[in-house]
Structures are given as structure tokens and as C-alpha cells.
Design a protein around this motif. Structure first.
Motif, PDB file in Angstrom:
ATOM      1  N   ALA A  97       0.995  -1.236  -0.030  1.00  0.00           N
ATOM      2  CA  ALA A  97      -0.067   0.064  -0.002  1.00  0.00           C
ATOM      3  C   ALA A  97       0.752   1.165  -0.021  1.00  0.00           C
ATOM      4  CB  ALA A  97      -0.849  -0.015   1.144  1.00  0.00           C
ATOM      5  N   ILE A  98       1.687   1.340  -1.229  1.00  0.00           N
ATOM      6  CA  ILE A  98       2.752   2.632  -1.207  1.00  0.00           C
ATOM      7  C   ILE A  98       2.508   3.247  -2.389  1.00  0.00           C
ATOM      8  CG2 ILE A  98       4.346   1.098   0.221  1.00  0.00           C
ATOM      9  CD1 ILE A  98       5.552   0.459  -2.363  1.00  0.00           C
ATOM     10  N   TRP A  99       1.590   2.921  -3.217  1.00  0.00           N
ATOM     11  CA  TRP A  99       1.295   3.747  -4.518  1.00  0.00           C
ATOM     12  C   TRP A  99       0.338   4.727  -4.182  1.00  0.00           C
ATOM     13  CZ3 TRP A  99       1.955  -0.012  -9.253  1.00  0.00           C
ATOM     14  CH2 TRP A  99       3.628  -0.326  -9.308  1.00  0.00           C
ATOM     15  N   GLY A 100       0.562   5.773  -4.588  1.00  0.00           N
ATOM     16  CA  GLY A 100      -0.471   6.937  -4.105  1.00  0.00           C
ATOM     17  C   GLY A 100      -1.121   7.515  -5.472  1.00  0.00           C
ATOM     18  N   TRP A 101      -1.499   8.969  -5.229  1.00  0.00           N
ATOM     19  CA  TRP A 101      -1.856   9.796  -6.273  1.00  0.00           C
ATOM     20  C   TRP A 101      -0.818   9.774  -7.439  1.00  0.00           C
ATOM     21  CZ3 TRP A 101       0.557  14.016  -7.661  1.00  0.00           C
ATOM     22  CH2 TRP A 101       1.679  14.856  -6.669  1.00  0.00           C
ATOM     23  N   GLY A 131     -12.498 -16.741 -12.010  1.00  0.00           N
ATOM     24  CA  GLY A 131     -11.262 -17.309 -11.515  1.00  0.00           C
ATOM     25  C   GLY A 131     -11.273 -18.129 -10.280  1.00  0.00           C
ATOM     26  N   ASP A 132     -10.186 -18.215  -9.582  1.00  0.00           N
ATOM     27  CA  ASP A 132     -10.159 -19.034  -8.304  1.00  0.00           C
ATOM     28  C   ASP A 132     -10.662 -18.293  -7.232  1.00  0.00           C
ATOM     29  OD1 ASP A 132      -8.156 -17.400  -7.619  1.00  0.00           O
ATOM     30  OD2 ASP A 132      -6.653 -18.724  -7.950  1.00  0.00           O
ATOM     31  N   LEU A 133     -10.687 -18.573  -5.952  1.00  0.00           N
ATOM     32  CA  LEU A 133     -11.280 -18.002  -4.803  1.00  0.00           C
ATOM     33  C   LEU A 133     -10.686 -16.613  -4.533  1.00  0.00           C
ATOM     34  CD1 LEU A 133     -13.033 -17.900  -2.257  1.00  0.00           C
ATOM     35  CD2 LEU A 133     -11.608 -19.342  -0.973  1.00  0.00           C
ATOM     36  N   VAL A 134      -9.372 -16.535  -4.424  1.00  0.00           N
ATOM     37  CA  VAL A 134      -8.423 -15.385  -4.339  1.00  0.00           C
ATOM     38  C   VAL A 134      -8.939 -14.295  -5.300  1.00  0.00           C
ATOM     39  CG1 VAL A 134      -6.351 -14.440  -4.045  1.00  0.00           C
ATOM     40  CG2 VAL A 134      -6.880 -16.604  -3.117  1.00  0.00           C
ATOM     41  N   GLN A 135      -8.984 -14.493  -6.722  1.00  0.00           N
ATOM     42  CA  GLN A 135      -9.613 -13.727  -7.695  1.00  0.00           C
ATOM     43  C   GLN A 135     -10.816 -13.082  -7.485  1.00  0.00           C
ATOM     44  OE1 GLN A 135      -8.109 -16.238 -11.139  1.00  0.00           O
ATOM     45  NE2 GLN A 135      -6.924 -14.632 -11.671  1.00  0.00           N
ATOM     46  N   ARG A 136     -11.635 -14.178  -7.147  1.00  0.00           N
ATOM     47  CA  ARG A 136     -13.137 -13.600  -6.961  1.00  0.00           C
ATOM     48  C   ARG A 136     -13.148 -12.631  -5.579  1.00  0.00           C
ATOM     49  NH1 ARG A 136     -14.062 -19.213  -7.974  1.00  0.00           N
ATOM     50  NH2 ARG A 136     -14.577 -19.567  -5.835  1.00  0.00           N
ATOM     51  N   GLN A 137     -12.479 -13.065  -4.662  1.00  0.00           N
ATOM     52  CA  GLN A 137     -12.275 -12.329  -3.513  1.00  0.00           C
ATOM     53  C   GLN A 137     -11.640 -10.763  -3.848  1.00  0.00           C
ATOM     54  OE1 GLN A 137     -10.144 -14.595  -0.720  1.00  0.00           O
ATOM     55  NE2 GLN A 137     -12.045 -15.445   0.321  1.00  0.00           N
ATOM     56  N   ALA A 138     -10.851 -10.793  -4.768  1.00  0.00           N
ATOM     57  CA  ALA A 138     -10.067  -9.529  -5.198  1.00  0.00           C
ATOM     58  C   ALA A 138     -11.110  -8.552  -5.991  1.00  0.00           C
ATOM     59  CB  ALA A 138      -8.887  -9.705  -6.085  1.00  0.00           C
ATOM     60  N   VAL A 139     -11.580  -9.106  -6.851  1.00  0.00           N
ATOM     61  CA  VAL A 139     -12.922  -8.463  -7.575  1.00  0.00           C
ATOM     62  C   VAL A 139     -13.888  -7.929  -6.712  1.00  0.00           C
ATOM     63  CG1 VAL A 139     -14.391 -10.324  -8.447  1.00  0.00           C
ATOM     64  CG2 VAL A 139     -13.545  -8.180  -9.851  1.00  0.00           C
ATOM     65  N   GLY A 177      -6.952   5.129 -10.841  1.00  0.00           N
ATOM     66  CA  GLY A 177      -6.947   5.286  -9.489  1.00  0.00           C
ATOM     67  C   GLY A 177      -7.600   4.089  -8.829  1.00  0.00           C
ATOM     68  N   ILE A 178      -8.602   3.768  -9.374  1.00  0.00           N
ATOM     69  CA  ILE A 178      -9.465   2.571  -8.937  1.00  0.00           C
ATOM     70  C   ILE A 178      -8.750   1.206  -8.984  1.00  0.00           C
ATOM     71  CG2 ILE A 178     -11.522   1.044  -9.116  1.00  0.00           C
ATOM     72  CD1 ILE A 178     -13.113   3.457 -10.103  1.00  0.00           C
ATOM     73  N   VAL A 179      -8.092   0.930 -10.173  1.00  0.00           N
ATOM     74  CA  VAL A 179      -7.270  -0.233 -10.205  1.00  0.00           C
ATOM     75  C   VAL A 179      -5.777  -0.107  -9.310  1.00  0.00           C
ATOM     76  CG1 VAL A 179      -5.796  -1.156 -11.992  1.00  0.00           C
ATOM     77  CG2 VAL A 179      -7.864  -0.550 -12.667  1.00  0.00           C
ATOM     78  N   ILE A 180      -5.405   1.128  -9.225  1.00  0.00           N
ATOM     79  CA  ILE A 180      -4.203   1.160  -8.312  1.00  0.00           C
ATOM     80  C   ILE A 180      -4.562   0.815  -6.908  1.00  0.00           C
ATOM     81  CG2 ILE A 180      -2.659   2.886  -7.171  1.00  0.00           C
ATOM     82  CD1 ILE A 180      -1.511   2.010 -10.050  1.00  0.00           C
ATOM     83  N   ALA A 181      -5.795   1.431  -6.389  1.00  0.00           N
ATOM     84  CA  ALA A 181      -5.977   1.023  -5.152  1.00  0.00           C
ATOM     85  C   ALA A 181      -6.545  -0.410  -4.829  1.00  0.00           C
ATOM     86  CB  ALA A 181      -7.180   1.712  -4.810  1.00  0.00           C
ATOM     87  N   GLY A 182      -7.235  -1.111  -5.881  1.00  0.00           N
ATOM     88  CA  GLY A 182      -7.701  -2.456  -5.807  1.00  0.00           C
ATOM     89  C   GLY A 182      -6.579  -3.432  -5.740  1.00  0.00           C
ATOM     90  N   GLU A 229      -5.213  -3.585  -2.279  1.00  0.00           N
ATOM     91  CA  GLU A 229      -6.038  -4.045  -1.202  1.00  0.00           C
ATOM     92  C   GLU A 229      -6.173  -5.548  -1.139  1.00  0.00           C
ATOM     93  OE1 GLU A 229      -7.961  -2.413   1.090  1.00  0.00           O
ATOM     94  OE2 GLU A 229      -7.559  -0.461   0.800  1.00  0.00           O
ATOM     95  N   THR A 230      -5.695  -6.089  -2.116  1.00  0.00           N
ATOM     96  CA  THR A 230      -5.892  -7.788  -2.163  1.00  0.00           C
ATOM     97  C   THR A 230      -4.591  -8.422  -2.437  1.00  0.00           C
ATOM     98  OG1 THR A 230      -6.235  -7.646  -4.756  1.00  0.00           O
ATOM     99  CG2 THR A 230      -8.251  -7.290  -3.158  1.00  0.00           C
TER     100      THR A 230
END
Length: 345
Positions: free
Chosen positions: A20-24, A245-253, A309-314, A317-318
Motif C-alpha cells: 500500500a505504497i502507491w498513491g496519487w 477465476g479461483d477463490l482469491v481472484q473472486r475475492q479480489a474483484v 486510481g481504482i485499479v491502483i487501489a484495488g 487492497e488484495t
């Protein structure tokens, strides 16, 4: 004194690393990189197809705007670096398996191509600037004027370079993220095409917003309409790919489907960056009106930034690994029952 220490691997940042180091700064860099790519492609296309009269902004002014935009984007990227003094190390080698290494070298090639195209368009697009530079004492007649003539002679090769390098720059901004295999939200081959089409869309929107000619605004409004449709399809394919995808990808999206990023995505990017501009540009298929066209273009530009911005944050987060910190009271009791070692040994 009797001490008991309970250690957990969850307390060690090396076991479960976070990013969680990439910002604006990175979001701005990726947006301006895609925006520049769109301007480069359409500028080269206008020159190669001899549309200078129908698309004067694209052919003559867009390269200079792209040069300024990319320079600002590189500035934000430099601000994000922790060890700025080591930036030159990017250009001491080429790692063929590293998207970041390829991207750094693409950027080196982009700037000369943009400069040639910008200087070629300067006399027509910005005559006051060309006149001022040509009139500079000592360097105007000896350097600037011959340089402008040389760039005019190189305009067709420069146009080809701008199209090729613009496509590479646009898709690189997505491949850069998809190369982080440890981040399931980014681990998709569709990010590259998505960012490329989004960058082309923002470039077309800039033509609609800034061109003084109604014919050019109308032409790029139609182009942007098609690009928004393609972008929407790729985005839908990306969501479907992650959900299958697998469980982790579903959780990520899930970051977009009810998670922390869902409001910005569904109430911001989807309606304002895609839906409303699509409807406005479709309504202006036969004739582009100045204010609705400018409004649609501003929404597309804002949506392009929101997407990144959404893609960077997402992605931050996962992760693939999720460890639960399990606490066992019985184990704690057993630890307390263990007699203390004899201090004499």
C-alpha cells in the motif's frame, strides 16, 4: 522476573508483505501516459492520412500537448521514487522479462519522436512560438530554423514512430500492473488492452475538447464513441474473467462488487466515465454541439483518471495469501504452566 513472549508470524512484515505504497502520483503517471499515447496515435494518424485541414489540432498541436503531459507524468513518477538519485540505473541495462525495464526504454524513445512531431507542427499550430524561437539572437537563424526544416522533412517517419510508440506506451501502462503476479486484482492480460483503449479514448476526448474546428470535434466524437464501447466490452470481460477465476481472484474483484471501491466504480467511473459520455456522443452522431461535446470530453478525461486510481487501489487492497491469526487460549494456559528454568543454568 518472569517474562512470557507470544510471537506470531503476522507480526513479521516480511512474511505477509504489503504494497500500500502507491498513491496519487502513480495514478497520475498512468493516466498521463495513456493520455499521451492517445494523442501520439491520433497525431500520427492525422499526418499519415493527410488530414491536416480536417484535423488541424491533431496534426499540429497535439504533439506539443502530449510532450507537456508526459513530462508532467514523468515528474509525478519521479516524486514517487524513494531513492531518486538511483533513477539513472534504469538505463544501464535492459531486463527482457521486466515490464518496468521495457517501459523505461519506451519512454526514452517516445520523447524524441514527440519532439520531432511537435517541432514539425509548431509553425502552423503555434506560429507565435515558432516566430519567437526563430527570432532568438544567435540561435534562431543558425539552430532553430534549420531544425524546424529538418523536422518537417522527417514528419512521415515521425508520424509512424508516434503511432507505434504511442501504442506501446498505452498498452505498457496496463502491462506494468499485470506483471505483478502477486496481486490477483492486477493479474489479468486484459489490463493492457483496457488501459490502451482508455488512453486512446482520453486522447480523442482531448481533440473534442480543444479543437477549434467543428469538423474535427465531430470526427473525434465519433471515434471516441466507438472507443468507449470497446472499453466497456473489455471491462466486462475483465470482470467476467476475475469472477471465473479461483477463490482469491473472486475475492479480489469483490473490491469493485460491494467492496471499498464499489461506490467510486459504480457511481463514479461507470456512469460518468462511460455511460453518460456514451449517450451524449451517440446523440451527437450527426452533429456535434459545443457544450454537450465538451461535457462528454471532460467526463471521459475524468473517467480515465478514475479508472487508474481504482485499479491502483484495488491491486494494493488484495493479495494471494491470506493468513488468519489464530489464538488458542488452551495453548496460552499450557505456556503458563511450564516451570521457569533455573536461573543458575
Amino acid at each position: 522476573m518472569h517474562e512470557e513472549v507470544l510471537a506470531s508470524v503476522m507480526a513479521n512484515p516480511s512474511v505477509v508483505p504489503t504494497m500500500a505504497i502507491w498513491g496519487w502520483q502513480i495514478a497520475v503517471y498512468l493516466f498521463l501516459g495513456g493520455f499521451t499515447a492517445g494523442l501520439m496515435v491520433f497525431s500520427g494518424w492525422a499526418v499519415l492520412t493527410k488530414r491536416e485541414e480536417r484535423a488541424p489540432f491533431a496534426a499540429t498541436r497535439a504533439p506539443l500537448v502530449a510532450f507537456i503531459a508526459l513530462s508532467l507524468g514523468m515528474t509525478t513518477l519521479f516524486l514517487d521514487l524513494s531513492h531518486k538519485i538511483n533513477v539513472w540505473r534504469f538505463y544501464t541495462t535492459l531486463h527482457v522479462t521486466s515490464p518496468m525495464s521495457w517501459g523505461s526504454w519506451v519512454l526514452v524513445l517516445v520523447f524524441p519522436a514527440l519532439i520531432i512531431a511537435a517541432l514539425d507542427g509548431l509553425p502552423v499550430g503555434f506560429p507565435w512560438l515558432a516566430g519567437w524561437l526563430s527570432g532568438l539572437p544567435k540561435v534562431g537563424g543558425l539552430v532553430v530554423v534549420p531544425l524546424l526544416r529538418l523536422c518537417r522533412w522527417l514528419r512521415v517517419p515521425a508520424a509512424l514512430l508516434n503511432i507505434g510508440l504511442g501504442m506501446a506506451l498505452g498498452i505498457y501502462t496496463g502491462i506494468l500492473l499485470s506483471g505483478f503476479n502477486a496481486r490477483p486484482f492486477w493479474h489479468s492480460a486484459l489490463l493492457g488492452p483496457l488501459f490502451l483503449v482508455s488512453g486512446l479514448s482520453t486522447g480523442a476526448a482531448m481533440m473534442v475538447l480543444a479543437s477549434p474546428k467543428a469538423e474535427e470535434r465531430h470526427m473525434f466524437g465519433r471515434i471516441d464513441l466507438a472507443l468507449i464501447m470497446v472499453e466497456s466490452i473489455i471491462l466486462g470481460l475483465y470482470l467476467a474473467d476475475m469472477l471465473n477465476g479461483d477463490l482469491v481472484q473472486r475475492q479480489a474483484v469483490g473490491f469493485l462488487l460491494g467492496g471499498a471501491g464499489s461506490r467510486v466504480f459504480w457511481l463514479g467511473f461507470v456512469p460518468l466515465g462511460l455511460g453518460v459520455p456514451l449517450l451524449l456522443e451517440a446523440a451527437m452522431w450527426r452533429r456535434t454541439f459545443l457544450i454537450p461535446g465538451a461535457l462528454a470530453a471532460l467526463m471521459v478525461l475524468s473517467g480515465g483518471f478514475l479508472l487508474r486510481g481504482i485499479v491502483i487501489a484495488g491491486g494494493q487492497e488484495t493479495g494471494w495469501v491470506t493468513l488468519q491469526n489464530q489464538f488458542n487460549p488452551a495453548l496460552l494456559g499450557q505456556l503458563g504452566a511450564i516451570p521457569s528454568p533455573d536461573p543458575r543454568f
